[in-house]
Design a protein around this motif. Structure first.
Motif, short mmCIF file in Angstrom:
data_model
loop_
_atom_site.label_atom_id
_atom_site.label_comp_id
_atom_site.label_asym_id
_atom_site.label_seq_id
_atom_site.Cartn_x
_atom_site.Cartn_y
_atom_site.Cartn_z
N PHE A 270 12.51 36.68 39.68
CA PHE A 270 11.61 37.49 40.31
C PHE A 270 11.56 36.88 41.68
N GLN A 271 11.73 35.66 42.14
CA GLN A 271 11.59 35.13 43.25
C GLN A 271 12.78 35.54 44.26
N LYS A 272 13.87 35.80 43.77
CA LYS A 272 14.94 36.62 44.68
C LYS A 272 14.89 37.96 44.81
N LEU A 273 13.89 38.71 44.45
CA LEU A 273 13.72 40.35 44.36
C LEU A 273 13.10 40.36 45.73
N GLN A 274 13.37 41.65 46.21
CA GLN A 274 12.87 42.09 47.39
C GLN A 274 11.24 42.46 47.19
N TYR A 275 10.50 42.71 48.25
CA TYR A 275 8.92 42.88 47.77
C TYR A 275 9.04 44.04 47.22
N LYS A 276 9.73 45.19 47.75
CA LYS A 276 9.51 46.51 47.41
C LYS A 276 9.95 46.61 45.74
N ASP A 277 11.00 45.87 45.43
CA ASP A 277 11.42 45.83 43.74
C ASP A 277 10.23 45.02 43.17
N LEU A 278 9.78 44.14 43.77
CA LEU A 278 8.74 43.19 43.08
C LEU A 278 7.66 43.79 42.61
N CYS A 279 7.23 44.84 43.35
CA CYS A 279 5.87 45.77 43.28
C CYS A 279 6.18 46.61 42.22
N THR A 280 7.27 47.01 41.80
CA THR A 280 7.59 47.85 40.75
C THR A 280 7.35 47.08 39.24
N HIS A 281 7.35 45.87 39.34
CA HIS A 281 7.00 45.03 37.98
C HIS A 281 5.63 44.68 37.97
N ILE A 282 4.78 45.11 38.70
CA ILE A 282 3.28 44.92 38.57
C ILE A 282 2.82 46.01 37.29
N THR A 283 2.06 45.38 36.27
CA THR A 283 1.62 46.06 35.14
C THR A 283 0.31 46.87 35.43
N PRO A 284 -0.22 47.93 34.98
CA PRO A 284 -1.38 48.75 35.09
C PRO A 284 -2.50 47.79 34.85
N ASP A 285 -2.52 46.83 33.90
CA ASP A 285 -3.75 45.76 33.75
C ASP A 285 -3.89 44.83 35.05
N SER A 286 -3.03 44.59 35.54
CA SER A 286 -2.95 43.59 36.92
C SER A 286 -2.98 44.31 37.88
N TYR A 287 -2.82 45.69 38.00
CA TYR A 287 -2.57 46.32 39.31
C TYR A 287 -3.80 46.44 40.35
N ILE A 288 -5.09 46.56 39.55
CA ILE A 288 -6.24 46.46 40.45
C ILE A 288 -6.39 44.94 40.88
N PRO A 289 -6.65 43.92 40.21
CA PRO A 289 -6.92 42.67 40.49
C PRO A 289 -5.98 42.17 41.37
N CYS A 290 -4.66 42.58 41.36
CA CYS A 290 -3.48 42.24 42.37
C CYS A 290 -3.88 43.15 43.68
N LEU A 291 -4.16 44.06 43.66
CA LEU A 291 -4.63 45.01 44.89
C LEU A 291 -5.75 44.42 45.72
N ALA A 292 -6.63 43.98 44.78
CA ALA A 292 -7.76 43.27 45.32
C ALA A 292 -7.59 41.88 46.04
N ASP A 293 -6.77 41.09 45.37
CA ASP A 293 -6.52 39.71 46.02
C ASP A 293 -5.42 40.24 47.24
N LEU A 294 -4.56 41.14 47.09
CA LEU A 294 -3.86 41.51 48.26
C LEU A 294 -4.42 41.90 49.32
N CYS A 295 -5.55 42.78 49.41
CA CYS A 295 -6.37 42.93 50.44
C CYS A 295 -7.21 42.06 50.99
N LYS A 296 -7.51 41.16 50.20
CA LYS A 296 -8.49 39.93 50.44
C LYS A 296 -7.34 38.96 51.21
#
Length: 965
Positions: A304-330
């Motif tokens: 995953f560390q070798k992936l581009q950010y755009k490709d990495l975003c497609t691996h986010i699961t629905p359960d972790s989408y909102i916590p990740c978005l909140a941490d991203l914005c924070k």
């Protein structure tokens, strides 16, 4: 000739010139002796002859002093020597020499006195010189004595002192060099302490000192070492500058800026700072998303560390989408807050410097340089605002579009909108941006989500409507949609911790910005659980119970009906939102409540059903989404209008559709209502039973947007006369629709405020042609009840048995009038019985009475039109019957004037018209049927006019009826 010269050389002979050159100056100017002078005087003294002899001397003899006379004369000798010629030539030369000597002697004698005088002066000078030499000799002797006795000793002391001073300076230089050699240790300590200004100051001083001692060979190596150290300090300073991007510290940043100012690289520092902010945004979002992806993957795979950010975003699961978005914005908030505080620091620093410069006007050149740097930094920071925000938008956009949100729960999607709305608010406060990138990305996701969500809600609404028993949902008389949780965002007050979806639009323009509010600490993107108080709603009526607990227990008892199917007892839980609407109350429950202390006949309690509440809640959720994301306002309002359209269509389909009564021509359904219903049926209702496999793809897409027509629940009985043909259910249905329309009217200003200007005609058309027609649905719905509540056919039969060709005026009305009034009294009784279950509003009661009276009056006219024979006394009896009917009817109802009263009276009075008046009357009164008009012509005028006149009137009636066919 060479032999002659060599011979002369051997004999010691020299040329006259050489002989002269060997003489001393005094000797060369020797005074001729007297004998020589005498010899000279003995020579011929003819001046002219002597001058001729002198003139005969060749010019070459007078050329220069280096002229070799002997060599010249020898070279002139002829090849063949002749003694005689030589002697003659020699004599000639002697004469010339004698002439010259005599001339010189004359000149000497002429200058003799001056020579003697000058010689005396020379002698006197020689004596003076000898005396001076003696004085100098004595002076030197005395100086040697003084040197040996005093000067040599003193000068030795001075020399030693000078040497001492030089050695002291050398020792100081050596100590300085030793200190310079040890400076690197102190520099390392200062760098560990993050004292960058002190380290740079020390390093610059060392460089300056090194340049002073550059004449020492050891200093050159030290100077290069100091330069390397300075470069190392700049590298560490760059690292320290990069730390500012995530966690701004005033003291730390002040040291860094002072250090760059000492280096004279203030502008370079600002360029580096913007580069670090850009890098910080990229690294921050990548690390946050990477952390969640690896956490959800459950392994330590480094792919995953070798992936581009755009490709990495497609691996986010629905359960972790909102916590990740909140941490991203924070995390992005921290970066933007650091930039904001950086700008704040420079503004304060510039103000302080300006104050110092105004108090001290010296050093104009330095002031101009500082002013230039400040202006550069200010412009750079201002330009960087939009650049930083653009980077943030692009990163969040990539994250948003990396996951399909169409299957998210409503609350989860609203939370995403909340976060993005708050982020756009941050962007507007950060740089005044309208966040077009974010708006477009969230608009795409919202439209995609909302189509799926709305389709599910429409299907759910159809299920509710098909299972709705149209029982009254008891709510408090003070019920307002603002009390519902979904409409909390419309309240005027909000706390800073409340999400934007729960905040009014008017409160957004607050004097305190988010940066000012959270500058000291905290984060606007912290996930905070909604308070339980916000979720609770106190809208249900207590209905006589002293506490909610008693009411709750009563509901539990009533919900245990065994006659209700098990699937209908369950709550209809929204799979997307998890909301459970209020349970439908069975008819048996309401009957039980009649025997209890329940008082359902509250004057001001709104009439609505569980389905109505569900639609209102949906409207609140739609508006909540629209309030957060105004760019999709039109789509949301369009979907909201479909909710209302479907509810309206369902009520009409269940209770108002009756083709038999539509053909009466009474205008029960206005053209506007019919147009609205046709539009709904064409645009929203799927009338096809199954999909046509041969249909086009476009047709299939259109059918996806449509909903099947709902069917009335089999639990709703509309054929019982005891219940006035489902009047209670009809009242609940129509009045709940009117209540829903009133709520839409209440929400119109809010919808109009967010609707794009280009789409506002749609909203105005929706309100003018659809919402306003809700109350018009009362007429066709209650007309069916009115048509069945009174036995009009029985009345026609009774009227048919009356003899109208009586010969005398009657004083007693006919029995059909009493029968009709009895029907009205029974109708009034049953209406009162229904009102004990459901409050019947005054407009509904009036419409019911109006329909019944109108139908009764038209039945009277129809009965009069069926008369075969009628006399003038019979016409008077008709008027007596009608007046008796009106008098009794006015005691039963408060409706004034009585509907269609003129319709009956005008028809009865037409019996008295003449032939000419009848033709005019027929053309003016087209509200009567052909049968009724024909009866007037045949019965009333048949005995007074001829056949031709009667045919003319019947033709007129036929002409009037033809356009109606």
């Amino acid at each position: 000739m060479q032999k002659i010269k060599s011979l002369m050389t051997r004999q010691g002979l020299r040329s006259p010139q050489e002989s002269v050159n060997d003489l001393s100056p005094i000797e060369s100017f020797r005074i001729p002796t007297k004998e020589e002078l005498r010899e000279l005087h003995e020579e011929p003294t003819d001046p002219q002859a002597q001058q001729e002899i002198i003139n005969s001397i060749e010019e070459v003899y007078f050329s220069n002093d280096s002229f070799d006379i002997v060599k010249y004369e020898l070279e002139r000798l002829p090849p063949v020597l002749s003694l005689q010629e030589l002697e003659e030539y020699r004599d000639k030369l002697k004469q010339q020499q004698a002439a010259v000597s005599k001339k010189v002697a004359d000149l000497i004698l002429e200058k003799q006195p001056a020579y003697v005088e000058e010689l005396e002066r020379v002698t006197s000078l020689q004596t003076g010189l000898q005396l001076a030499a003696v004085i100098c000799t004595n002076g030197r002797r005395h100086l040697n004595i003084a040197k040996e006795g005093f000067t040599q000793t003193s000068l030795g002391l001075l020399a030693n002192q000078r040497k001492r001073q030089l050695l002291i300076g050398l020792l100081k230089s050596l100590r300085t060099i030793k200190t310079l050699q040890r400076t690197d240790v102190r520099l390392s300590e200062m760098l560990e302490e993050e004292d960058y200004p002190g380290a740079i100051q020390l390093c610059l001083e060392c460089q300056k000192a090194a340049s002073t001692f550059k004449h020492y060979s050891c200093i050159s190596e030290l100077n290069s070492k100091l330069q390397d150290t300075l470069e190392q300090i700049e590298e560490q300073l760059d690292v320290a500058l990069s730390k500012i991007c995530k966690n701004f510290d005033i003291n730390h940043y002040t040291k860094v800026q002072q250090a760059y100012r000492l280096l004279g690289k203030t502008q370079t520092a600002m360029d580096q700072l913007h580069m670090h902010f850009t890098q910080a945004i990229h690294n921050t979002v990548f690390q946050v998303v990477l952390g969640y992806v690896e956490l959800c993957a459950g392994n330590t795979d480094t792919k995953f560390q070798k992936l581009q950010y755009k490709d990495l975003c497609t691996h986010i699961t629905p359960d972790s989408y909102i916590p990740c978005l909140a941490d991203l914005c924070k995390a992005l908030w921290e970066v933007m807050l650091s930039y904001y505080r950086t700008m704040q620091w420079h503004e304060n620093h510039d103000q302080d410097e300006a104050a110092v410069v105004s108090s001290d006007g010296n050093n104009v050149i330095g002031t101009e340089e500082n002013s230039f740097d400040r202006n550069y930094v200010k412009k750079k920071l201002e330009h960087g605002l939009s650049r930083i925000w653009q980077d943030v938008q692009l990163k969040v956009k990539t994250y948003l579009l990396g996951t399909d949100l169409s299957n998210f729960k409503y609350d989860d999607f609203i939370f995403v909108l909340d976060v993005i709305s708050r982020l756009m608010q941050v962007g507007e406060e950060f740089c005044g941006s309208k966040s077009e990138v974010l708006q477009e990305s969230i608009r795409k996701q919202s439209v995609n989500y909302f189509k799926t969500y709305h389709r599910t809600r429409l299907e759910e609404l159809r299920m509710f409507l098909e299972n709705e028993t149209w029982e009254l949902c008891p709510v408090k008389s003070s019920f307002s949609i603002l009390q519902l949780h979904e409409f909390k965002f419309l309240e005027q007050s909000r706390s800073p911790s409340v999400s934007p979806s729960k905040q009014p639009a008017s409160a957004i323009s607050s004097t305190v910005t988010l940066f000012e509010q959270y500058c000291g600490g905290g984060n606007p993107f912290e996930i905070q659980a909604d308070s339980k108080d916000d979720e609770t709603e106190d809208v249900l009526a207590s209905n006589g119970y002293e506490s909610d607990e008693q009411e709750k227990s009563a509901y539990q008892e009533y919900d245990s009906d065994s006659d209700v199917p098990e699937e209908l007892k369950r709550d209809y839980v929204d799979e997307q939102t998890g909301d459970a609407p209020i349970k439908s109350v069975s008819r048996e429950t309401l009957r039980s409540r009649k025997r209890s202390d329940y008082n359902l006949n509250k004057v001001n309690a709104p009439i609505l059903t569980n389905t109505t509440l569900n639609v209102i809640r949906l409207v609140g959720k739609y508006m909540q989404m629209m309030n957060i994301l105004k760019p999709i306002a039109f789509d949301v309002i369009h979907f909201m209008s479909q909710l209302f359209d479907y509810y309206l269509y369902a009520v009409y389909t269940f209770f108002g559709r009756n083709d038999t009564f539509e053909s009466t021509g009474l205008g029960l359904s206005s053209s506007r209502l019919r147009t609205t219903l046709n539009r709904i049926q064409e645009s929203l209702i799927d009338l096809e039973v199954s999909a046509d496999p041969s249909g086009t793809l476009t047709a299939a897409e259109e059918r996806k947007e449509k909903v099947p027509s709902p069917h009335l629940s089999h639990l709703v009985v509309l054929t019982s006369g005891n219940s006035l043909y489902g009047l209670a259910e009809r009242v609940v249905a129509t009045e709940s629709l009117v209540f829903l329309a009133e709520q839409f009217e209440f929400l119109q200003p809010h919808l109009d405020a967010v609707m794009p200007a280009a789409k506002k005609p749609f909203l105005q058309q929706f309100y003018s042609q659809t919402v306003s027609t809700a109350s018009e649905l009362r007429k066709p719905v209650y007309w069916i009840v009115a048509a069945k509540a009174i036995d009009y056919e029985q009345m026609l039969l009774l009227m048919a048995n009356v003899k109208w060709d009586v010969k005398e005026i009657m004083s007693q009305h006919n029995i059909y009038v009493d029968a009709l009034l009895k029907e009205f009294e029974e109708f009034n009784r049953r209406l009162n019985d229904v009102s004990k279950r459901v409050r019947i509003p005054l407009p509904v009661s009036n419409i019911l009475w109006e329909h019944c009276i109108r139908l009764a009056n038209r039945t009277l006219v129809e009965g009069y039109a069926n008369v075969k024979k009628c006399s003038n006394e019979g016409r008077a009896l008709m008027q007596l019957d009608f007046q008796q009917f009106l008098m009794k009817l006015e005691k039963l109802t408060d409706i004034r004037p009585i509907p269609d009263k003129e319709f009956v009276e005008t028809y009865i009075k037409a019996y008295y018209l003449t032939e000419n008046d009848m033709e005019f009357w027929i053309k003016e009164h087209r509200e009567y049927s052909t049968k009724q008009l024909t009866n007037l012509v045949n019965i009333c005028l048949g005995t007074y006019i001829n056949k031709k006149a009667r045919q003319k009137l019947l033709a007129t009636i036929d002409d009037i009826d033809r356009p109606k066919r």
